[in-house]
Design an enzyme around this catalytic site. Structure first.
Site, PDB file in Angstrom:
ATOM      1  N   GLU A  25      74.242 -26.104  44.833  1.00 59.79           N
ATOM      2  CA  GLU A  25      73.153 -26.282  43.858  1.00 59.79           C
ATOM      3  C   GLU A  25      73.155 -27.708  43.296  1.00 59.79           C
ATOM      4  OE1 GLU A  25      72.639 -23.037  41.001  1.00 59.79           O
ATOM      5  OE2 GLU A  25      72.178 -24.540  39.470  1.00 59.79           O
ATOM      6  N   GLU A  55      62.589 -30.655  32.689  1.00 59.82           N
ATOM      7  CA  GLU A  55      62.871 -29.904  31.454  1.00 59.82           C
ATOM      8  C   GLU A  55      62.461 -30.672  30.201  1.00 59.82           C
ATOM      9  OE1 GLU A  55      66.524 -27.828  31.456  1.00 59.82           O
ATOM     10  OE2 GLU A  55      66.061 -26.845  29.555  1.00 59.82           O
ATOM     11  N   LYS A  59      79.058 -19.081  28.591  1.00 59.13           N
ATOM     12  CA  LYS A  59      78.426 -19.956  29.596  1.00 59.13           C
ATOM     13  C   LYS A  59      78.834 -21.396  29.334  1.00 59.13           C
ATOM     14  CE  LYS A  59      74.001 -21.915  31.013  1.00 59.13           C
ATOM     15  NZ  LYS A  59      72.544 -21.922  30.973  1.00 59.13           N
ATOM     16  N   GLU A  71      72.104 -16.379  32.624  1.00 58.18           N
ATOM     17  CA  GLU A  71      72.242 -17.824  32.393  1.00 58.18           C
ATOM     18  C   GLU A  71      71.007 -18.362  31.656  1.00 58.18           C
ATOM     19  OE1 GLU A  71      73.201 -19.619  36.204  1.00 58.18           O
ATOM     20  OE2 GLU A  71      72.494 -21.558  35.473  1.00 58.18           O
TER      21      GLU A  71
HETATM   22  C1  ISC Z   1      72.089 -29.400  34.222  1.00 56.56           C
HETATM   23  C2  ISC Z   1      71.099 -29.455  35.119  1.00 56.56           C
HETATM   24  O1  ISC Z   1      70.138 -28.477  35.218  1.00 56.56           O
HETATM   25  C3  ISC Z   1      69.940 -27.526  34.185  1.00 56.56           C
HETATM   26  C4  ISC Z   1      68.483 -27.264  34.153  1.00 56.56           C
HETATM   27  C5  ISC Z   1      67.913 -26.333  34.995  1.00 56.56           C
HETATM   28  C6  ISC Z   1      68.719 -25.418  35.682  1.00 56.56           C
HETATM   29  C7  ISC Z   1      70.072 -25.400  35.480  1.00 56.56           C
HETATM   30  C8  ISC Z   1      70.918 -24.403  36.201  1.00 56.56           C
HETATM   31  O2  ISC Z   1      70.371 -23.498  36.853  1.00 56.56           O
HETATM   32  O3  ISC Z   1      72.138 -24.530  36.188  1.00 56.56           O
HETATM   33  C9  ISC Z   1      70.743 -26.278  34.504  1.00 56.56           C
HETATM   34  O4  ISC Z   1      70.936 -25.513  33.340  1.00 56.56           O
HETATM   35  C10 ISC Z   1      70.930 -30.593  36.033  1.00 56.56           C
HETATM   36  O5  ISC Z   1      69.944 -30.638  36.763  1.00 56.56           O
HETATM   37  O6  ISC Z   1      71.798 -31.498  36.021  1.00 56.56           O
END
Ligand code: ISC
Length: 444
Positions: A429, A241, A196, A285
């Site tokens: 996204e 987070e 990943k 993930e």
């Molecule tokens: C790296 C980011 O999100 C992280 C945190 C939540 C979900 C994420 C995702 O689904 O990719 C990322 O790991 C960002 O918002 O810039």
């Protein structure tokens, strides 16, 4: 490492710099303020911030705001956390503290923001002159100086001006090129190089007059009450987070990875939340991110709880798979590595912002991402003299720097890439993750 300690007083940002390394003890006093009334008639903490030197860490009304600079340190490189930690230990050891409140966040505190990568980038810890804190209905005021200083009168600050002449432009890598970078990462994952990697992109906003950061901060506090709204040294945002929170030996971490955009239609969003919770790509993930946090915390904890399956966290723009990891740090462990900042250093970069395996992922980010993350996706938060504190991951964020008569604001967003990730979906996204700061700047 460079240090400064301006002279006493409470005027935001005022004071002459002491020479680097001056060992002037800080004099700290915390007093209780009137409790917050039930009727929501008192101003939220964010409304107290002056324009200059504002520091912010707020969630749902609780948290800390600060201003002025009693002391500051800048660190860089692979030792940025250790150097900051040593400076904080020396600063707190010679401080004279009278804390009449004695809660999480009262007494001597520093706000901090750390670079994502070892190189390039600088990190900072700032000790404000004035801190106002809130926890539930309890409020307090802390003053910090180099002599006994008076208690400042608190008042609601002037209304910040909207960004002047706001316009958006592409960032370091345009959308087509970024999709190609994602496709390259997917090919390498499918080729077995790694499991990943989290790839980010930026978008640049410009204003004709210097941005008053209190404008987006007030909007983020209102629109994202379940996120931690932060501002340290030009880096601001509202992150969902929590990398690590430590309060009297109890450690918690909110791990997020796996995302689906919201539509605004409650029924459709409920269906999408179910889809996210069952998506094997998102669960994979997410699992990498949880593992990285659990493995990094484990050596510091006498006991830990890592839930077996994630829940779905609903935010106004997106939904995430989320896991709250908790642990207990025993009193007898090495203090230097088990402070909240020491724990943040052990956890960073988790696989929510780096990848798996970490060294391969961080090398790949440096090789193909095509931009400098600066302090985006690094730890941001605060710490007290006992090492308790809260360090979020600086997501849904932007960095403001002066340019000519105005400001440049770099907005960041990243996405976890695993086998089977689709570049178009990842771009969409990233756009959803840019929305909070875009909207807070006034752009719909
Ligand atoms: C790296 C980011 O999100 C992280 C945190 C939540 C979900 C994420 C995702 O689904 O990719 C990322 O790991 C960002 O918002 O810039």
């Amino acid at each position: 490492m460079s240090t400064r300690a301006p002279s006493p007083g409470v005027a935001p940002g005022a004071g002459d710099a002491f020479p680097a390394g001056t060992a002037v003890p800080l004099v700290v006093r915390t007093v209780p303020l009137e409790p917050v009334p039930d009727d929501a008639s008192s101003a939220p903490l964010v409304d107290l911030l002056p324009r200059d030197g504002a520091l912010t860490w707020l969630r749902g009304g609780d948290g800390l705001v600060g201003w002025g600079t009693a002391a500051v340190v800048s660190t860089a490189g692979a030792d940025r956390f250790r150097d900051a930690e040593e400076w904080w230990a020396a600063t707190t050891a010679r401080a004279v503290v009278r804390d009449e409140v004695g809660v999480h966040g009262s007494g001597l505190v520093a706000f901090g923001s750390f670079a994502f990568a070892d190189e390039p980038g600088t990190s900072t810890l700032v000790v404000p002159r004035v801190v106002v804190g809130q926890r539930g209905r309890q409020r307090w005021l802390t003053t910090i100086g180099h002599d006994s200083i008076g208690m400042p009168g608190l008042r609601v600050a002037d209304e910040p001006a909207a960004p002047d002449g706001l316009r958006f432009d592409r960032g370091a890598v345009d959308e087509d090129a970024w999709r190609a970078v994602v496709a390259d990462a997917v090919a390498r994952i499918e080729g077995g190089e790694l499991d990943k990697v989290v790839l980010a992109r930026d978008v640049v906003a410009r204003t004709d007059a210097p941005l008053d950061v209190r404008w987006p901060l007030r909007r983020l506090v209102e629109a994202y009450p379940t996120c931690w709204t932060f501002h340290v040294d030009g880096l601001f945002g509202a992150t969902p987070e929590m990398l690590v929170r430590r309060e009297r030996g109890l450690v918690t971490s909110r791990v997020l990875a796996g995302t689906i955009s919201r539509t605004g239609d409650e029924v459709r969003d409920a269906g999408l939340a179910g889809e996210l919770a069952r998506s094997s790509k998102d669960l994979e993930e997410h699992e990498y991110a949880v593992r990285s946090v659990a493995d990094a915390l484990e050596p510091h904890c006498s006991s830990m709880n890592v839930p077996e399956s994630p829940f779905v966290l609903h935010l106004p723009n997106v939904m995430h798979l989320a896991t709250d990891v908790t642990g207990v740090v025993p009193d007898d462990v090495d203090h230097a590595t088990s402070t909240s900042l020491g724990l943040a250093a052990s956890l960073h970069p988790s696989a929510a912002v780096g990848g798996t395996p970490t060294p391969v992922a961080t090398r790949l980010i440096a090789e193909i991402e095509g931009m400098d993350r600066g302090r985006y996706a690094g730890p941001v938060g605060w710490m007290d003299a006992a090492g308790d504190g809260e360090w979020g991951i600086a997501l849904r964020s932007a960095q403001v720097v002066p340019e000519g008569d105005g400001s440049v604001v770099r907005l960041f967003a990243g996405c976890g890439i695993v086998a089977g990730s689709d570049p178009d979906a990842e771009l969409a996204e990233s756009q959803a993750k840019l929305q909070p700061v875009r909207q807070a700047l006034g752009h719909r």
